[in-house]
Design a protein around this motif. Structure first.
Motif, PDB file in Angstrom:
ATOM      1  N   PRO A  84       0.832  -1.290  -0.049  1.00  0.00           N
ATOM      2  CA  PRO A  84       0.011  -0.041  -0.037  1.00  0.00           C
ATOM      3  C   PRO A  84       0.822   1.223  -0.031  1.00  0.00           C
ATOM      4  O   PRO A  84       0.601   2.152  -0.630  1.00  0.00           O
ATOM      5  CB  PRO A  84      -0.952  -0.088   1.207  1.00  0.00           C
ATOM      6  N   HIS A  85       1.881   1.166   0.755  1.00  0.00           N
ATOM      7  CA  HIS A  85       2.750   2.286   0.570  1.00  0.00           C
ATOM      8  C   HIS A  85       3.420   2.692  -0.754  1.00  0.00           C
ATOM      9  O   HIS A  85       3.488   3.970  -1.215  1.00  0.00           O
ATOM     10  CB  HIS A  85       3.961   2.225   1.596  1.00  0.00           C
ATOM     11  N   LEU A  86       3.806   1.561  -1.233  1.00  0.00           N
ATOM     12  CA  LEU A  86       4.394   2.002  -2.573  1.00  0.00           C
ATOM     13  C   LEU A  86       3.307   2.274  -3.595  1.00  0.00           C
ATOM     14  O   LEU A  86       3.578   3.105  -4.485  1.00  0.00           O
ATOM     15  CB  LEU A  86       4.935   0.685  -2.953  1.00  0.00           C
ATOM     16  N   ALA A 137      -0.635  -9.040  -1.592  1.00  0.00           N
ATOM     17  CA  ALA A 137      -0.149  -7.788  -1.726  1.00  0.00           C
ATOM     18  C   ALA A 137       0.450  -7.543  -3.461  1.00  0.00           C
ATOM     19  O   ALA A 137       0.277  -6.299  -3.604  1.00  0.00           O
ATOM     20  CB  ALA A 137       1.487  -8.092  -1.116  1.00  0.00           C
ATOM     21  N   ILE A 138       0.377  -8.244  -3.927  1.00  0.00           N
ATOM     22  CA  ILE A 138       0.704  -8.250  -5.444  1.00  0.00           C
ATOM     23  C   ILE A 138      -0.350  -7.612  -6.293  1.00  0.00           C
ATOM     24  O   ILE A 138      -0.588  -6.918  -7.201  1.00  0.00           O
ATOM     25  CB  ILE A 138       1.296  -9.513  -6.156  1.00  0.00           C
ATOM     26  N   ALA A 139      -1.496  -8.411  -5.947  1.00  0.00           N
ATOM     27  CA  ALA A 139      -2.989  -7.878  -6.468  1.00  0.00           C
ATOM     28  C   ALA A 139      -2.997  -6.371  -6.254  1.00  0.00           C
ATOM     29  O   ALA A 139      -3.399  -5.730  -7.052  1.00  0.00           O
ATOM     30  CB  ALA A 139      -4.187  -8.687  -5.944  1.00  0.00           C
ATOM     31  N   HIS A 140      -2.745  -5.949  -4.831  1.00  0.00           N
ATOM     32  CA  HIS A 140      -2.929  -4.630  -4.569  1.00  0.00           C
ATOM     33  C   HIS A 140      -1.865  -3.743  -5.699  1.00  0.00           C
ATOM     34  O   HIS A 140      -2.134  -2.698  -5.773  1.00  0.00           O
ATOM     35  CB  HIS A 140      -2.394  -4.369  -3.052  1.00  0.00           C
ATOM     36  N   LEU A 141      -0.806  -4.219  -5.811  1.00  0.00           N
ATOM     37  CA  LEU A 141       0.193  -3.428  -6.593  1.00  0.00           C
ATOM     38  C   LEU A 141      -0.352  -3.572  -8.104  1.00  0.00           C
ATOM     39  O   LEU A 141      -0.031  -2.560  -8.828  1.00  0.00           O
ATOM     40  CB  LEU A 141       1.658  -4.189  -6.503  1.00  0.00           C
ATOM     41  N   LEU A 142      -0.867  -4.459  -8.620  1.00  0.00           N
ATOM     42  CA  LEU A 142      -1.610  -4.710  -9.838  1.00  0.00           C
ATOM     43  C   LEU A 142      -2.646  -3.742 -10.114  1.00  0.00           C
ATOM     44  O   LEU A 142      -2.780  -3.196 -11.305  1.00  0.00           O
ATOM     45  CB  LEU A 142      -1.741  -6.152 -10.290  1.00  0.00           C
ATOM     46  N   ALA A 143      -3.247  -3.701  -9.160  1.00  0.00           N
ATOM     47  CA  ALA A 143      -4.714  -2.853  -9.308  1.00  0.00           C
ATOM     48  C   ALA A 143      -4.574  -1.631  -9.803  1.00  0.00           C
ATOM     49  O   ALA A 143      -5.364  -1.068 -10.858  1.00  0.00           O
ATOM     50  CB  ALA A 143      -5.563  -2.786  -7.821  1.00  0.00           C
ATOM     51  N   PRO A 144      -3.712  -0.430  -9.400  1.00  0.00           N
ATOM     52  CA  PRO A 144      -3.616   0.779  -9.888  1.00  0.00           C
ATOM     53  C   PRO A 144      -3.153   0.809 -11.468  1.00  0.00           C
ATOM     54  O   PRO A 144      -3.678   1.503 -12.305  1.00  0.00           O
ATOM     55  CB  PRO A 144      -2.628   1.455  -9.268  1.00  0.00           C
TER      56      PRO A 144
END
Length: 194
Positions: A84-86, A137-144
């Motif tokens: 989330p921070h990244l 965590a990866i899904a969170h990074l892919l979403a944006p």
């Protein structure tokens, strides 16, 4: 390690602020030592690097296995909390790439502790839970990236995680951290559009 020790490691009461600082320093020093020297790292050296006595280490972690387990859990948590921070601070591609580099560093440290972790983490449900946390965590990074057409359609977080696991194994086998970075670049070409 007994079942009681494992329960104790997972269900501790909150620490005083100074005790929490000491534990954080111990876990940081242990993570560095295990990544560098593997599970054979000296607990005396870890305590010294953390600036605490070996008695403090053993009061908190009565066995090296419990220390290794705590390091592993903390590193998984840090990796998951980084997503989330990244995504909040970097463009989608850069956030994903930075997290992938962190993942490889985590796996390098994990491989240094592999023998001990094989003894400590014997529960398949635990392994599946960790995998699910990392895939989330990866899904969170892919979403944006999906929302801005940066991420290719149909990219699956579990597939990315498995590819990263393979990269870490290849790079470790070759003992080349720079190989992992090159392979991450190749993986990114399949995940992002630009």
């Amino acid at each position: 390690m007994t079942d009681h020790e494992g329960d104790t490691a997972r269900h501790r009461r909150p620490l005083r602020a100074d005790a929490q600082r000491n534990e954080d320093k111990l876990l940081e020093a242990a993570a560095t030592a295990f990544a560098r020297e593997g599970a054979g790292a000296s607990v005396k050296d870890i305590a010294r690097a953390a600036g605490v006595g070996v008695g403090t280490l053993y009061r908190r972690f009565p066995s090296k296995e419990l220390l290794i387990e705590a390091v592993y859990r903390q590193e998984v948590q840090r990796l998951c909390e980084a997503a989330p921070h990244l995504t909040a601070t970097l463009p989608p591609r850069d956030a994903l790439r930075t997290w992938m580099e962190h993942f490889i560093d985590f796996m390098t440290a994990k491989q240094g502790m592999a023998d001990a972790l094989a003894v400590v983490l014997t529960d398949d449900n635990e392994k599946l839970h960790t995998r699910a946390l990392l895939a989330d965590a990866i899904a969170h990074l892919l979403a944006p990236g999906t929302g801005t057409s940066v991420t290719r359609p149909g990219v699956d977080a579990q597939d990315v995680l498995m590819a990263l696991g393979g990269i870490s194994l290849m790079a470790a086998g070759e003992q080349q951290r720079d190989l992992a970075t090159r392979l991450i670049d190749l993986l990114l070409h399949g995940v992002v559009t630009g």
